[in-house]
Design an enzyme around this catalytic site. Structure first.
Site, short mmCIF file in Angstrom:
data_model
loop_
_atom_site.label_atom_id
_atom_site.label_comp_id
_atom_site.label_asym_id
_atom_site.label_seq_id
_atom_site.Cartn_x
_atom_site.Cartn_y
_atom_site.Cartn_z
N SER A 123 -23.03 151.39 105.50
CA SER A 123 -22.27 152.23 104.59
C SER A 123 -23.06 152.33 103.29
O SER A 123 -24.28 152.51 103.35
CB SER A 123 -20.87 151.61 104.39
OG SER A 123 -20.04 152.48 103.69
N HIS A 126 -21.70 155.69 107.33
CA HIS A 126 -20.67 156.44 106.58
C HIS A 126 -21.38 157.43 105.68
O HIS A 126 -22.33 157.07 104.99
CB HIS A 126 -19.85 155.50 105.71
CG HIS A 126 -19.05 154.51 106.50
ND1 HIS A 126 -18.59 153.34 105.96
CD2 HIS A 126 -18.63 154.52 107.79
CE1 HIS A 126 -17.91 152.67 106.88
NE2 HIS A 126 -17.93 153.37 108.00
N ASP A 167 -15.40 147.69 107.24
CA ASP A 167 -15.68 148.29 108.55
C ASP A 167 -16.81 147.50 109.21
O ASP A 167 -17.74 147.06 108.53
CB ASP A 167 -16.09 149.77 108.36
CG ASP A 167 -16.06 150.53 109.68
OD1 ASP A 167 -15.53 150.01 110.68
OD2 ASP A 167 -16.54 151.68 109.69
#
Ligand SMILES: C[S@@+](CC[C@H](N)C(=O)[O-])C[C@H]1O[C@@H](n2cnc3c(N)ncnc32)[C@H](O)[C@@H]1O
Lengths: 272, 198
Positions: free
Chosen positions: B16, B43, B136
């Protein structure tokens, strides 16, 4: 984290759905299906798989909820605005040459896609000679689509998408705003026919110049995708158009040889 | 390349905020005959452009492409999860896409790809979690280990955003915590054998 409902148990449920209710989900993409089923199992706090299974088998209301939760219903107006722009600039001029235009929205969910198309048809001065069939497997979403009532908080986004799609009018003229919902105009709804229809098991019911089936086929396995393509082929006039979602393609299907991709957007034309 | 046999092994990399440099670092060190497919879940903003695919293509001799629905996962290819869809791996080693709810505020969700990959590849899966500012990936690493695979996190001390790897470490779901150089060495040791590279 161990999945609560196993593959084997999922197969049991799918068999139940087929034999008890006549719904065939066995050719849906498994990984996604498994996530949806496990999500619902957790959400509804079932103490055991046996109770989950029993509830689905014996309680038709719960079965309806199950179907609703199994399928992904996310949609919005003018989703992928550039797709609608292509529809308007490349497809509508051809449709305009027909005396009467029949369009099928397969997997219409709550109807945002149908209203979007109707608005663009109206602006192209084609709505009066068009009829839009909108179908979905899920009776609940079809009911919502037919009502034409949508949450007001989505209108900002819808309006922006509408502009991006090349809409030139005042978007708010298409609905009447209430306190927290809006009601879309009768003039749009008058040209729409809503019904349930299961792409897995039901057959063709008309001939169309344009079929839109967007963001439905990604949830199907490849073989089922192929069968649904055949259904669309059968339901399309020669030189009719098939529009798919941004991550879907006819490319892998043997049918592709008889179709020609129209645009960089996912639109194909039936050539023979 | 599409003729290659299906691989029973796979590497899934999740990142991310600050994850991109780590991904580039790994790609730059992959040999042209790297034996397993690589799946990257990063992401990112929801846009249609293929800038990221192009950017990563320049970093490796392997083919880099956005994962497409029903693609059969093939060695020699680096797959990138498309923006705004969950990328799921089926037991027949193909992808399916899914536009359901966000998970941990993310779509694509690293957890979703890793969890489905863990069920498909079992002990043939290696998952790598890089820099990021949310949780996540932790459940994805847990699923990896549960199914017999190997989970690796970037050393939080080296990560631009340590939260994501740290979260996995806190949940005790990691087999290895390493800096980027260590991760690449380990990948070669596990997948290519004891030969030295570069
Ligand atoms: C994600 S929505 C797509 C809505 C809209 N077409 C769009 O692109 O925004 C998918 C819809 O497909 C419907 N669907 C799933 N399986 C179906 C089937 N076998 N027959 C008809 N519709 C189905 C679901 O109920 C859901 O409403």
């Amino acid at each position: 984290m161990e999945a609560a409902v196993s593959d084997q148990q999922i197969n049991l449920l799918l068999t139940d759905l087929l034999y008890v209710y006549g719904y065939d989900f066995t050719a849906y993409a498994k990984a996604s299906l498994k996530r949806r089923i496990n999500r619902l199992y957790t959400l509804d706090h079932f103490p055991s798989f046996a109770e989950f299974r029993y509830r689905i088998r014996s309680d038709e209301n719960y079965f309806n909820r199950f179907i609703e939760q199994l399928t992904v219903n996310v949609t919005e107006m003018f989703r992928d605005p550039l797709f609608y722009q292509a529809l308007k600039t490349q497809i509508f001029p051809v449709l305009a040459t027909y005396p009467f235009i029949r369009i099928w929205h397969a997997g219409c969910s709550t109807g945002e896609e149908v209203y979007s198309t109707a608005i663009l048809l109206k602006e192209a001065n084609l709505l009066h000679k068009s009829i839009l069939y909108a179908t979905d497997i899920n009776a609940e979403v079809v009911k919502k689509a037919a009502a034409g009532i949508f949450p007001i908080h989505q209108m900002q986004q819808n309006s922006e998408n509408y502009q991006l799609a090349g809409g030139r009018e005042e978007f708010s003229q298409y609905y009447i705003a209430g306190y927290d919902h809006v009601l879309f105009n009768e003039i749009l709804k008058k040209r729409m026919v809503f019904s349930t229809h299961n792409l897995v098991s039901e057959s063709s019911f008309n001939q169309f110049q344009l079929i839109l089936c967007r963001n439905v086929l990604i949830y199907f396995e490849k073989d089922l995708q192929g069968r649904v393509f055949a259904l669309f082929d059968e339901s399309l006039d020669k030189l009719g158009y098939l529009a798919l979602g941004s991550k879907e393609t006819l490319k892998m299907s043997p049918m592709v040889s008889r179709f020609r991709q129209v645009d960089t957007e996912k639109i194909w034309r039936k050539m023979q | 390349m599409a003729e290659n046999a299906i691989s029973k092994q796979c590497v899934v990399i999740g990142g991310s905020a600050g994850g991109l440099p780590g991904i580039i670092y790994i790609l730059e060190q992959l040999c042209p005959d790297f034996p397993t497919p690589i799946v990257i879940v990063l992401h990112r903003r929801n846009d249609r452009d293929s800038t990221l695919t192009a950017l990563l293509s320049h970093k490796t001799t392997l083919l880099v492409k956005e994962a497409e629905d029903k693609d059969v996962i093939t060695p020699g290819i680096v797959y990138l999860a498309p923006a705004d869809y969950h990328l799921l791996i089926e037991k027949n080693y193909s992808f399916s896409l899914d536009h359901s709810e966000k998970v941990q505020f993310s779509r694509p969700s690293i957890d979703v790809t890793m969890q489905t990959a863990a069920e498909a590849y079992g002990s043939g899966l290696i998952t790598i979690l890089l820099s990021g500012a949310n949780a996540d990936g932790t459940a994805g690493l847990e699923a990896t280990r549960h199914n017999g695979g190997i989970s690796i996190v970037q050393d939080p001390a080296e990560a631009f955003a340590p939260f994501m790897p740290q979260s996995a470490i806190d949940q005790l779901v990691t087999d290895h915590t390493m800096n980027m150089a260590g991760i690449v060495t380990l990948l070669y040791r596990l997948l290519v054998g004891p030969v030295t590279h570069q």
